[in-house]
Design an enzyme around this catalytic site. Structure first.
Site, short mmCIF file in Angstrom:
data_model
loop_
_atom_site.label_atom_id
_atom_site.label_comp_id
_atom_site.label_asym_id
_atom_site.label_seq_id
_atom_site.Cartn_x
_atom_site.Cartn_y
_atom_site.Cartn_z
N SER A 124 0.84 -1.21 0.00
CA SER A 124 0.00 0.00 0.00
C SER A 124 0.87 1.25 0.00
O SER A 124 0.37 2.35 -0.25
CB SER A 124 -0.92 0.01 1.22
OG SER A 124 -0.18 -0.23 2.41
N LYS B 207 4.31 -11.53 3.09
CA LYS B 207 2.89 -11.70 2.78
C LYS B 207 2.68 -11.76 1.26
O LYS B 207 3.28 -10.97 0.52
CB LYS B 207 2.05 -10.57 3.38
CG LYS B 207 0.56 -10.68 3.05
CD LYS B 207 -0.30 -9.82 3.96
CE LYS B 207 -0.32 -8.36 3.62
NZ LYS B 207 -0.84 -8.03 2.28
N GLU C 7 -9.28 -9.59 3.37
CA GLU C 7 -9.61 -8.18 3.09
C GLU C 7 -10.97 -8.07 2.40
O GLU C 7 -11.23 -8.77 1.40
CB GLU C 7 -8.50 -7.59 2.20
CG GLU C 7 -8.76 -6.13 1.81
CD GLU C 7 -7.55 -5.42 1.22
OE1 GLU C 7 -6.45 -6.02 1.17
OE2 GLU C 7 -7.72 -4.27 0.80
O1 KIV Z 1 -0.56 -3.40 1.58
C1 KIV Z 1 -1.26 -3.33 2.60
O2 KIV Z 1 -1.28 -2.33 3.31
C2 KIV Z 1 -2.09 -4.47 2.94
C3 KIV Z 1 -3.15 -4.26 3.97
C4 KIV Z 1 -4.31 -3.63 3.31
C5 KIV Z 1 -3.51 -5.51 4.66
O3 KIV Z 1 -1.94 -5.51 2.38
#
Ligand code: KIV
Length: 265
Positions: A46, A112, A181
């Site tokens: 993000s 992640k 999400e």
């Molecule tokens: O990139 C990010 O901030 C995320 C969150 C929305 C969980 O993956």
């Protein structure tokens, strides 16, 4: 901040204690969040949107996430830090291991990845090589161009069942954490009950094992647009610290997210 690790997060799920998480991209905020007692920091891709001003996470690179992971690690040496693997950095197991290693060297405790069953071999390879994995299901921002927008996922029966199957497959492959999400609250609850690993929700209702928000949303830094599932915790408070503490408290006692921040089937 206590030195929480995956075993600690699992114990929190087993004891019914909510996990608190926020995105962080620099050392100052990482230090503030750690001081307030947050359990998990995510260096999210993000950052493409909230730091770089882009309209999606797609252009973000591993080098950029690694840079911000180093900054976060410097500010919060004891924190549990997850780093996002950006778009197209895990098309096959070997590439995923190479890219994931860069994030681990930068200071991440876990990486992640966004996606379902097609990630099984990749999750297995990463965990075999010593890189812990957080899976990410539901709305997958890296696939926005395929999905055709930022839409709530898993609203119909088939979509909900598929998401639960994907969560089970990723857990069996070795994932130790799952982010979900933008899914209906009922599905957030079902998936949290269906698997043993902790499930952290964003726009997934308050029955998941924990919550995460993008820090800029939580601090109301995007005055033009606040997604339904977020809340500006700075409103009515006179310091960043008070806002972060309020977020942590409201997640821990189950007040956030309320029905007004959640989606129905
Ligand atoms: O990139 C990010 O901030 C995320 C969150 C929305 C969980 O993956």
């Amino acid at each position: 901040m206590s030195r929480i690790r995956t075993a600690g997060l699992l114990k929190m799920k087993q004891e019914g204690k909510k996990i608190t998480a926020l995105t962080a991209y620099d050392s100052s905020f990482a230090k503030l969040f750690a001081t307030c007692g947050i359990d998990v920091l995510l260096v999210g891709d993000s950052l493409g949107m909230v730091l770089q001003g882009l309209d999606s996470t797609v252009p973000v690179t591993t080098t950029e996430v690694a840079y911000h992971t180093r900054c976060v690690r410097a500010g919060a040496p004891e924190a549990f830090v997850i780093a996002d693997m950006p778009f197209m950095t895990y098309p096959d197991p070997a590439t995923a291991c190479f890219e994931g290693a860069e994030l681990m060297r930068a200071g991440a405790n876990m990486v992640k990845l966004e996606g379902g069953e097609w990630l099984v071999e990749i999750v297995q390879a990463l965990t075999r090589q010593g890189i812990p994995v957080c899976a990410h299901l539901g709305l997958l921002p890296q696939s926005v161009n395929v999905i055709g927008g930022y839409k709530v996922q898993g609203r119909d029966e088939d979509g909900a069942a598929a998401l639960i199957n994907q969560a089970r497959a990723l857990e069996a492959a070795g994932a130790q954490l799952l982010v979900v999400e933008c899914i209906p609250s009922a599905l957030g609850e079902q998936v949290s009950k269906a698997i043993n690993i902790p499930v952290i929700g964003i726009g997934a209702g308050n029955q998941t094992d924990g919550q995460i928000l993008v820090m800029h949303d939580m601090l109301g830094m995007n005055a033009d647009y606040l997604p339904k599932f977020t809340k500006n915790f700075l409103t009515g408070r006179d310091s960043l610290k008070a806002a972060v503490e309020a977020y942590i408290n409201e997640v821990r006692n189950g007040d956030f997210p309320g029905p007004e921040h959640s989606f129905n089937s």
